[in-house]
Design an enzyme around this catalytic site. Structure first.
Site, PDB file in Angstrom:
ATOM      1  N   SER A  36     -11.103 -22.648  13.400  1.00 17.83           N
ATOM      2  CA  SER A  36     -10.044 -22.551  12.405  1.00 17.83           C
ATOM      3  C   SER A  36      -8.958 -21.636  12.959  1.00 17.83           C
ATOM      4  O   SER A  36      -9.259 -20.690  13.692  1.00 17.83           O
ATOM      5  CB  SER A  36     -10.619 -21.972  11.111  1.00 17.83           C
ATOM      6  OG  SER A  36      -9.626 -21.280  10.403  1.00 17.83           O
ATOM      7  N   LYS A  87     -15.365 -19.809  11.925  1.00 18.95           N
ATOM      8  CA  LYS A  87     -15.576 -21.222  11.609  1.00 18.95           C
ATOM      9  C   LYS A  87     -15.933 -22.093  12.802  1.00 18.95           C
ATOM     10  O   LYS A  87     -15.422 -21.927  13.894  1.00 18.95           O
ATOM     11  CB  LYS A  87     -14.319 -21.805  10.968  1.00 18.95           C
ATOM     12  CG  LYS A  87     -14.035 -21.231   9.606  1.00 18.95           C
ATOM     13  CD  LYS A  87     -14.869 -21.880   8.534  1.00 18.95           C
ATOM     14  CE  LYS A  87     -14.169 -23.137   8.063  1.00 18.95           C
ATOM     15  NZ  LYS A  87     -14.932 -23.816   7.050  1.00 18.95           N
ATOM     16  N   GLU A 134     -16.698 -35.614  10.401  1.00 15.73           N
ATOM     17  CA  GLU A 134     -15.787 -35.817   9.259  1.00 15.73           C
ATOM     18  C   GLU A 134     -14.799 -36.943   9.528  1.00 15.73           C
ATOM     19  O   GLU A 134     -14.477 -37.738   8.645  1.00 15.73           O
ATOM     20  CB  GLU A 134     -15.017 -34.530   8.966  1.00 15.73           C
ATOM     21  CG  GLU A 134     -15.884 -33.425   8.414  1.00 15.73           C
ATOM     22  CD  GLU A 134     -15.100 -32.127   8.306  1.00 15.73           C
ATOM     23  OE1 GLU A 134     -14.819 -31.697   7.186  1.00 15.73           O
ATOM     24  OE2 GLU A 134     -14.764 -31.546   9.351  1.00 15.73           O
TER      25      GLU A 134
END
Ligand code: ARG
Length: 490
Positions: free
Chosen positions: A287, A293, A300
Site C-alpha cells: 500500500s 499491507k 482480486e
C-alpha cells in the site's frame, strides 16, 4: 489511424457505382471495426489463402494470379507483424484492409480475390478460426494449471486443511483433497472446451452474403485446406448464427466462476484473521500509505475479471436476440467481448497457476482453528454410536452439550478436562475419547470412494493423472502436427 473529414478528397468510396455521395464521417466512425478486428489478421489471411487456392482450382484464378496473391498475402502478414501496415478508418475492417493492400501490391489479381465470397461468410469463418486458435491456448493453460493443482495435492497429502460449509468450520480434510476439489472443476472446463471446439469446427465459406454463391465453389476443398471437420448445411444459418461465440463465452464464464471461487478462498485464507496460506510476495502488492499491507491483487483481479467475462456472455446473448435472418451489422459488435474474454481467461489461468505453485500452507493456524471450530464433533458423536452403542440423536445431543459448555468457557474438545466431560456425560470419560477426536484420524475415517482418507487421495491422484494424460497427449499430438502460429500469440 488517419481520420477522414466529411466528403473530403481522402474519403474512399468502398462500394463502387451505387453511391453518389461520399461516406459521412459519422458513418466511418460508427462503422469501423478495424480498431479491434485487426486481431483477426492471421485468420483472415489463412482463409483468403485457402479461398484463392479454391478459386484457382475451379478456374477463376490462373496459377500465376494465385502465386501473386499468395506472395502478396504473405507480405501483408509480415507488414502487420512488423508494425509497418497502415490502417485507415475509412477502410472499415480487417477484410477490406487486407484486400485493398493486396490490390495495391499486386494489381488486378488482387481484385479477383473476393469472387464467390462475401464479408459475411468471410468474417464468420475468420471468427471460427480465431476461436479454435484461442481454445488451443486456453487448453494449454488449463493443462498447466491442472498439473500444478495435482502437484500441490501430491505434496500436501499429509498436511491438514480445514473443510468448510457456510464458511463455518466443518470437518478436517487433507489439503490434497482441497486442491483436488478444484482440479476436477477445471477438468470439467477442459472438457467443455472440447465441446465448443466441435461446434466451432465448421466450414462456412461458400455461404456468400446469405444464399450461397453463383460459382461452383469447392467447399470440400476449402474444408480440407482449413483443416475443418464439417461443412455448414444452410447458408443463412451459417452467416447469421453466433452460437459458437456464445458457447465459447459460456465456457470461459464457467471456467472463470471456478477461478473466481479459488481466488476468493485465497483472499480469505491469506488474511490475518484466517492465516491458513501465505501468497508469495511477487504476486501481491503493498500500500502507498500503510507499510504493513500485503494485498492479494492477483486473486482480486481474477475475481474482478470474472465479472467482465460474464458481462461479455450477456452482451452476446443480447446482441443476437432480436436480429432477423440472416446477417445484420449488429454482429460486428460480437468481437470486442470475444477478444476481451479470451485475454481475461488466459491471464487469469496463468495468474492462478502461479499462486497455486507459490502458496505456502500455514499448518499451525489451521490446526488451531480446526480445534477451535470443533471440527471433529461429528467424529465424537459417531464414536459414541459405534463404541457406546448410543443412538445417533442422543449422541448428537451429548456432543452438542459438550460444545456449548466449551464455547461458554473458552475451551475446545481437546483441552476440556475429564472432570468437566464426566459432568456432561459419563460416556465421555472413556480413555479412547482423545483418539476419537483426532484430526488426522477424522480425515482417514472418510474412507469411501471420493473421500478425504489418505488411501482415497492416492486413488484420486491416479484417476486424475489418467484423465490429464489423455488431454496432454491430445495436445502434444496436435502441436506436432501444427505448432502454435505467430498470429495466435496472446
Ligand atoms: N466487419 C463486418 C463484421 O464484422 C464484416 C461484415 C460486413 N458485412 C456487411 N454486410 N456489411 O461483421
Amino acid at each position: 489511424m488517419s481520420k477522414t473529414k466529411p466528403n473530403s478528397e481522402s474519403n474512399t468510396k468502398l462500394w463502387g457505382g451505387r453511391f453518389k455521395e461520399l461516406t459521412a464521417d459519422i458513418m466511418n466512425r460508427i462503422g469501423e471495426s478495424i480498431s479491434f478486428d485487426k486481431e483477426l489478421y492471421s485468420q483472415d489471411i489463412r482463409g483468403s489463402l485457402a479461398h484463392a487456392q479454391m478459386l484457382c482450382k475451379i478456374g477463376i484464378l490462373s496459377n500465376k494470379e494465385l502465386t501473386s496473391i499468395e506472395k502478396g498475402l504473405q507480405k501483408i502478414q509480415i507488414e502487420i507483424e512488423t508494425g509497418k501496415f497502415e490502417y485507415k478508418m475509412e477502410l472499415e475492417d480487417i477484410h477490406m484492409h487486407i484486400e485493398s493492400r493486396l490490390t495495391q501490391l499486386i494489381g488486378e489479381a488482387g481484385k479477383k480475390l473476393h469472387t464467390a465470397r462475401s464479408r459475411n461468410d468471410q468474417v464468420s469463418q475468420d471468427v471460427r478460426l480465431y476461436i479454435l486458435d484461442q481454445i488451443s491456448l486456453i487448453e494449454n493453460e488449463l493443462i498447466l494449471l491442472l498439473e500444478q493443482l495435482l502437484l500441490k495435492a501430491r505434496t500436501s497429502i499429509d498436511v491438514l486443511f480445514p473443510g468448510y460449509t457456510h464458511l463455518q468450520i466443518a470437518q478436517p480434510i487433507r489439503a490434497s483433497h482441497y486442491f483436488m476439489a478444484h482440479f476436477w472443476a477445471f477438468l470439467r472446463d477442459l472438457e467443455l472446451f472440447q465441446y465448443v471446439k466441435e461446434t466451432t469446427d465448421l466450414l462456412v465459406l461458400g455461404s456468400g452474403a446469405m444464399a450461397g454463391v453463383n460459382y461452383n465453389s469447392d467447399r470440400e476443398f476449402l474444408r480440407k485446406e482449413l483443416k475443418l471437420s464439417r461443412i455448414s448445411e444452410n447458408s443463412m444459418d451459417a452467416v447469421s448464427q453466433r452460437d459458437h461465440i456464445i458457447q465459447y463465452l459460456f465456457a470461459i464464464s464457467q471456467c472463470m466462476t471456478h477461478a473466481s471461487r479459488v481466488c476468493e478462498e485465497f483472499i480469505i485464507y491469506s488474511s490475518t484473521e484466517f492465516n491458513y496460506i501465505g501468497l508469495p510476495d511477487r504476486l501481491t502488492s503493498g500500500s502507498s500509505i500503510m507499510p504493513q499491507k500485503k494485498n492479494p491483487d492477483v486473486a482480486e483481479l481474477i475475481r474482478g475479471k470474472s465479472a467482465m467475462v460474464f458481462g461479455n456472455l450477456m452482451s452476446l446473448l443480447s446482441l443476437v436476440k432480436g436480429t432477423p435472418m440472416a446477417y445484420n451489422r449488429d454482429f460486428q459488435e460480437d468481437k470486442i467481448p470475444m477478444f476481451q474474454s479470451s485475454k481475461h481467461i488466459l491471464l487469469s489461468l496463468e495468474g492462478l497457476r502461479e499462486m497455486v505453485s507459490g502458496l505456502e500452507i500455514k499448518s499451525s493456524s489451521i490446526e488451531e482453528n480446526l480445534k477451535k471450530g470443533f471440527s471433529t464433533a461429528t467424529d465424537l458423536a459417531d464414536w459414541l454410536v459405534s463404541f457406546k452403542k448410543i443412538p445417533f440423536r442422543e449422541a448428537h445431543e451429548i456432543v452438542g452439550n459438550l460444545v456449548s459448555f466449551c464455547t461458554e468457557n473458552k475451551l475446545d474438545l481437546f483441552n476440556v478436562s475429564l472432570e468437566d466431560r464426566s459432568r456432561i456425560s459419563i460416556h465421555l470419560t472413556d480413555s479412547s475419547y482423545l483418539d476419537s477426536i483426532s484430526l488426522y484420524k477424522s480425515a482417514d475415517k472418510k474412507n469411501v470412494a471420493g473421500g478425504t482418507a489418505r488411501k482415497r487421495q492416492l486413488e484420486q491422484f491416479a484417476q486424475a493423472e489418467k484423465r490429464l494424460k489423455f488431454y496432454r497427449n491430445k495436445r502434444n499430438s496436435k502441436l506436432k502436427k501444427k505448432p502454435i502460429s505467430k498470429g495466435q500469440t496472446k
